[in-house]
Design a protein around this motif. Sequence first.
Motif, PDB file in Angstrom:
ATOM      1  N   ARG A  90       0.819  -1.226   0.000  1.00 26.27           N
ATOM      2  CA  ARG A  90       0.000   0.000   0.000  1.00 26.27           C
ATOM      3  C   ARG A  90       0.843   1.261   0.000  1.00 26.27           C
ATOM      4  N   ASN A  91       2.093   1.179   0.484  1.00 24.82           N
ATOM      5  CA  ASN A  91       2.932   2.378   0.531  1.00 24.82           C
ATOM      6  C   ASN A  91       3.840   2.546  -0.680  1.00 24.82           C
ATOM      7  N   ARG A  92       3.554   1.797  -1.737  1.00 20.07           N
ATOM      8  CA  ARG A  92       4.385   1.917  -2.932  1.00 20.07           C
ATOM      9  C   ARG A  92       4.290   3.330  -3.501  1.00 20.07           C
ATOM     10  N   PRO A  93       5.412   3.848  -3.995  1.00 20.53           N
ATOM     11  CA  PRO A  93       5.347   5.164  -4.640  1.00 20.53           C
ATOM     12  C   PRO A  93       4.617   5.076  -5.979  1.00 20.53           C
ATOM     13  N   ASP A  94       4.044   6.225  -6.392  1.00 22.40           N
ATOM     14  CA  ASP A  94       3.369   6.264  -7.688  1.00 22.40           C
ATOM     15  C   ASP A  94       4.390   6.208  -8.814  1.00 22.40           C
ATOM     16  N   ILE A  95       3.926   5.764  -9.960  1.00 21.61           N
ATOM     17  CA  ILE A  95       4.750   5.839 -11.169  1.00 21.61           C
ATOM     18  C   ILE A  95       4.707   7.290 -11.643  1.00 21.61           C
ATOM     19  N   LEU A  96       5.846   7.821 -12.026  1.00 22.74           N
ATOM     20  CA  LEU A  96       5.894   9.227 -12.429  1.00 22.74           C
ATOM     21  C   LEU A  96       5.944   9.358 -13.938  1.00 22.74           C
ATOM     22  N   VAL A  97       5.294  10.403 -14.427  1.00 18.12           N
ATOM     23  CA  VAL A  97       5.289  10.635 -15.875  1.00 18.12           C
ATOM     24  C   VAL A  97       6.711  10.787 -16.390  1.00 18.12           C
ATOM     25  N   LYS A  98       7.562  11.470 -15.594  1.00 21.15           N
ATOM     26  CA  LYS A  98       8.922  11.720 -16.078  1.00 21.15           C
ATOM     27  C   LYS A  98       9.755  10.444 -16.185  1.00 21.15           C
ATOM     28  N   ASN A  99       9.345   9.358 -15.496  1.00 17.65           N
ATOM     29  CA  ASN A  99      10.038   8.070 -15.655  1.00 17.65           C
ATOM     30  C   ASN A  99      10.021   7.609 -17.107  1.00 17.65           C
ATOM     31  N   ALA A 100       8.955   7.959 -17.807  1.00 14.28           N
ATOM     32  CA  ALA A 100       8.808   7.515 -19.188  1.00 14.28           C
ATOM     33  C   ALA A 100       9.955   8.010 -20.051  1.00 14.28           C
ATOM     34  N   GLY A 101      10.341   9.265 -19.852  1.00 13.96           N
ATOM     35  CA  GLY A 101      11.437   9.844 -20.622  1.00 13.96           C
ATOM     36  C   GLY A 101      12.737   9.087 -20.387  1.00 13.96           C
ATOM     37  N   VAL A 102      13.005   8.755 -19.136  1.00 17.09           N
ATOM     38  CA  VAL A 102      14.232   8.042 -18.798  1.00 17.09           C
ATOM     39  C   VAL A 102      14.239   6.673 -19.467  1.00 17.09           C
ATOM     40  N   ILE A 103      13.100   6.017 -19.388  1.00 22.23           N
ATOM     41  CA  ILE A 103      13.024   4.678 -19.986  1.00 22.23           C
ATOM     42  C   ILE A 103      13.243   4.749 -21.487  1.00 22.23           C
ATOM     43  N   ARG A 104      12.625   5.749 -22.114  1.00 20.64           N
ATOM     44  CA  ARG A 104      12.778   5.890 -23.562  1.00 20.64           C
ATOM     45  C   ARG A 104      14.245   6.061 -23.923  1.00 20.64           C
ATOM     46  N   GLU A 105      14.946   6.840 -23.117  1.00 18.91           N
ATOM     47  CA  GLU A 105      16.360   7.093 -23.386  1.00 18.91           C
ATOM     48  C   GLU A 105      17.228   5.860 -23.182  1.00 18.91           C
ATOM     49  N   ARG A 106      16.992   5.165 -22.079  1.00 22.48           N
ATOM     50  CA  ARG A 106      17.960   4.139 -21.688  1.00 22.48           C
ATOM     51  C   ARG A 106      17.641   2.726 -22.186  1.00 22.48           C
ATOM     52  N   SER A 107      16.372   2.457 -22.476  1.00 20.48           N
ATOM     53  CA  SER A 107      16.020   1.084 -22.863  1.00 20.48           C
ATOM     54  C   SER A 107      16.415   0.802 -24.292  1.00 20.48           C
ATOM     55  N   GLN A 108      17.011  -0.378 -24.523  1.00 19.09           N
ATOM     56  CA  GLN A 108      17.318  -0.719 -25.912  1.00 19.09           C
ATOM     57  C   GLN A 108      16.211  -1.558 -26.550  1.00 19.09           C
ATOM     58  N   TYR A 109      15.312  -2.103 -25.749  1.00 19.27           N
ATOM     59  CA  TYR A 109      14.234  -2.918 -26.317  1.00 19.27           C
ATOM     60  C   TYR A 109      12.975  -2.101 -26.583  1.00 19.27           C
ATOM     61  N   ALA A 110      12.824  -0.989 -25.867  1.00 16.30           N
ATOM     62  CA  ALA A 110      11.596  -0.208 -26.014  1.00 16.30           C
ATOM     63  C   ALA A 110      11.541   0.434 -27.389  1.00 16.30           C
ATOM     64  N   GLN A 111      10.413   0.224 -28.098  1.00 16.62           N
ATOM     65  CA  GLN A 111      10.230   0.887 -29.391  1.00 16.62           C
ATOM     66  C   GLN A 111       9.463   2.189 -29.213  1.00 16.62           C
ATOM     67  N   TYR A 112       8.425   2.132 -28.405  1.00 16.64           N
ATOM     68  CA  TYR A 112       7.653   3.331 -28.090  1.00 16.64           C
ATOM     69  C   TYR A 112       7.344   3.303 -26.605  1.00 16.64           C
ATOM     70  N   VAL A 113       7.394   4.471 -26.007  1.00 19.11           N
ATOM     71  CA  VAL A 113       7.096   4.575 -24.587  1.00 19.11           C
ATOM     72  C   VAL A 113       6.080   5.691 -24.398  1.00 19.11           C
ATOM     73  N   ALA A 114       4.968   5.366 -23.756  1.00 20.24           N
ATOM     74  CA  ALA A 114       3.958   6.402 -23.526  1.00 20.24           C
ATOM     75  C   ALA A 114       3.493   6.365 -22.080  1.00 20.24           C
ATOM     76  N   PRO A 115       3.637   7.463 -21.347  1.00 20.33           N
ATOM     77  CA  PRO A 115       3.031   7.534 -20.030  1.00 20.33           C
ATOM     78  C   PRO A 115       1.516   7.679 -20.184  1.00 20.33           C
ATOM     79  N   VAL A 116       0.795   7.068 -19.285  1.00 15.94           N
ATOM     80  CA  VAL A 116      -0.671   7.170 -19.348  1.00 15.94           C
ATOM     81  C   VAL A 116      -1.188   7.499 -17.956  1.00 15.94           C
ATOM     82  N   SER A 117      -1.941   8.607 -17.850  1.00 15.92           N
ATOM     83  CA  SER A 117      -2.610   8.909 -16.588  1.00 15.92           C
ATOM     84  C   SER A 117      -4.100   8.758 -16.804  1.00 15.92           C
TER      85      SER A 117
END
Lengths: 414, 225
Positions: A90-117
């Motif tokens: 229950r105390n898990r932190p929320d996923i942040l929109v800005k995480n998406a940018g980091v993932i897009r930059e660093r992941s080599q498998y990700a083709q498209y990354v979209a944050p969704v709220s």
Amino acid sequence: MKIILLPMPIAPFSCFENLKISITAVLANKTRSLLTALGVVIGILAVTLMGTLISGLDQSFEKSMEFLGKDVLYIRKFQWFGEDEWWEIRNRPDILVKNAGVIRERSQYAQYVAPVSEWWTSVRKDDESVSGVRVSGTTEDYAMITVAEVEKGRFFSRAENRSGARVALIGKDISDVLFEGRNILGERIQIGNYNFRIIGEIEKQGKFLGMFSLDKQVIIPIGAHQRLFSRRGWTGINVKVDNAHIDDAHEELTALMRQLRRLRPSEKNNFAINRQDPFREQYSMIKLAIGGTGIFITILSLVVGGIGIANIMFVSVKERTKEIGTRKALGATSRMILGQFLMESMTICLFGGLVGMSLAYGGSRIINSFFPSEMPIGLAMSALGLSMLVGIISGLAPSYKAANLDPIDALRYE
Amino acid sequence: MITTKRTINVSLILLKKIYKIYHVGGEEVRALDGVDLTISKNEFLAIKGPSGSGKSTLMNMIGCLDTPTSGDYEFEGEMVHNMDDNQLASIRNRKIGFVFQTFNLLPKATAQHNVEIPLVYANIRREKRLMMASKALTSVGLEDRMHHKPNELSGGQRQRVAIARALVNNPSLVLADEPTGNLDSKSGQEIMDVFDALHQEGNTIVLVTHEDYIAAHANRTIQLF
Ligand SMILES: Nc1ncnc2c1ncn2[C@@H]1O[C@H](COP(=O)(O)OP(=O)(O)O)[C@@H](O)[C@H]1O
Ligand SMILES: [Mg+2]
């Protein structure tokens, strides 16, 4: 009296004659035959309806899974099919929109990354309104991840996203209620308390696993979503990867998220990476349960039905003892008598099977009116074969009894 | 093979020292006690005797429905007492026509279909069967009752259907076990007229009865005690 044993008791010559005799007998006593074959009717009905049901479930399940996509990973706060204890997560932190940018930059498998709220609110146009609409804020990459096509208009652009423009794509349910077929493009609607301009419409997607409509949604740029609906609802990140490397991608994203969260090796993940697989596992268990129940009912009713038919056949042999004696006097061999009675019990079962199938056909039409499904022909045919088998098995003992009657005893029988 | 010499007064059936013994509750019942009998072609034989004297047992023996406890049975030169069930069925089908006291027609089948049955077991094509059945029914005067079911026919007519059924496969021998036993005297007379006609046409007939006036139609009578 000798006991005749196999070889195959039905001589080809009398097969057709016996079939004629049997069909005449069955049709002459329709009600009695039907009652006799009731177990078979129910058995065939159960197996065929179960098949129809599963085919329908399969179809709608696959449709729903299409929405999730088999090459999309969903980074979320919680596991879709989690078995974690609530106080641990229950105390898990929320996923942040800005995480998406980091993932897009660093992941080599990700083709498209979209944050969704997502947030739920009502959508209004003049006096008409729809409540409980799913409002998704996302980026232009979302269009590349989802399988749903933009049917009218267009998706929003990167520039619109950046500038936080108040533009929206609406789902079919919204356009149907608010516009009733009129032009939507360029029209203004109110999402919550804020005005938006419609730039597109998403094609119809139907219900997700029969639970909620995927078309009761609007999609807006995530910038606007953050500003207007932030701190409410939840955020996740959808990542499209190469299907061939989905497991590698899964690992990589887990590592990336742990890095972002600065988790030490001893600490557990405080996020979840979801995909459609657990849905499949859950579904195949449901399917197994339905199939198992159906097969259980089928076997049970076929066994009970078979015993009933054997019983009726014994009665029939007894009643027709004199007929059997007469037939033997006229030159019927034991085999011919055996064939006649086997054919008769098979015909009764086949008749029951056909009745069961027609009922199942009606039933499958009804099921079909709730969700698209079809009666599986192969299964129906095997079911008919099965009913014939039941006929042969339950007819064997009575038929042997008839065949082995002594002609004189049979003729003397009153 | 049939030789030309066997045309006149050839014996069709030879029974030698036929015994049929039943054991009922440890007691021995001699239904047939050493019967010797020869039946020639084109004979009309009546078998007489009181109830329980073994008339039906003898008929069943002659009709290849039953096998003797001991003794020899020769039918047209074939040794019946050595035959298995299938061979007996084949002889009954091809060479013997049965007429029963209780008619024994299939209640749900038409007269024509009833007459057809022996031909079905003889594996004869349908069209030919229908033709032969119609012919047999015509020969007993039932050409206009072809499609009637037994319950739509009088007792005499039913027995005539049964006779047509017995005749349809051109048997060497017609066996009738008290064929008039369930009929009034007028119908009985009709049936006996049919048998007389059959005899005239050259058929061999064996008939069981306990009535003298019925036995009088035969050209030989044997008595069982
Ligand atoms: N299956 C049987 N078991 C024992 N006894 C029998 C059986 N069949 C016939 N019998 C006896 O054999 C005798 C002759 O019977 P049957 O040929 O029917 O006489 P009929 O036809 O002259 O009246 C009778 O005493 C009868 O009880
Ligand atoms: Mg008798």
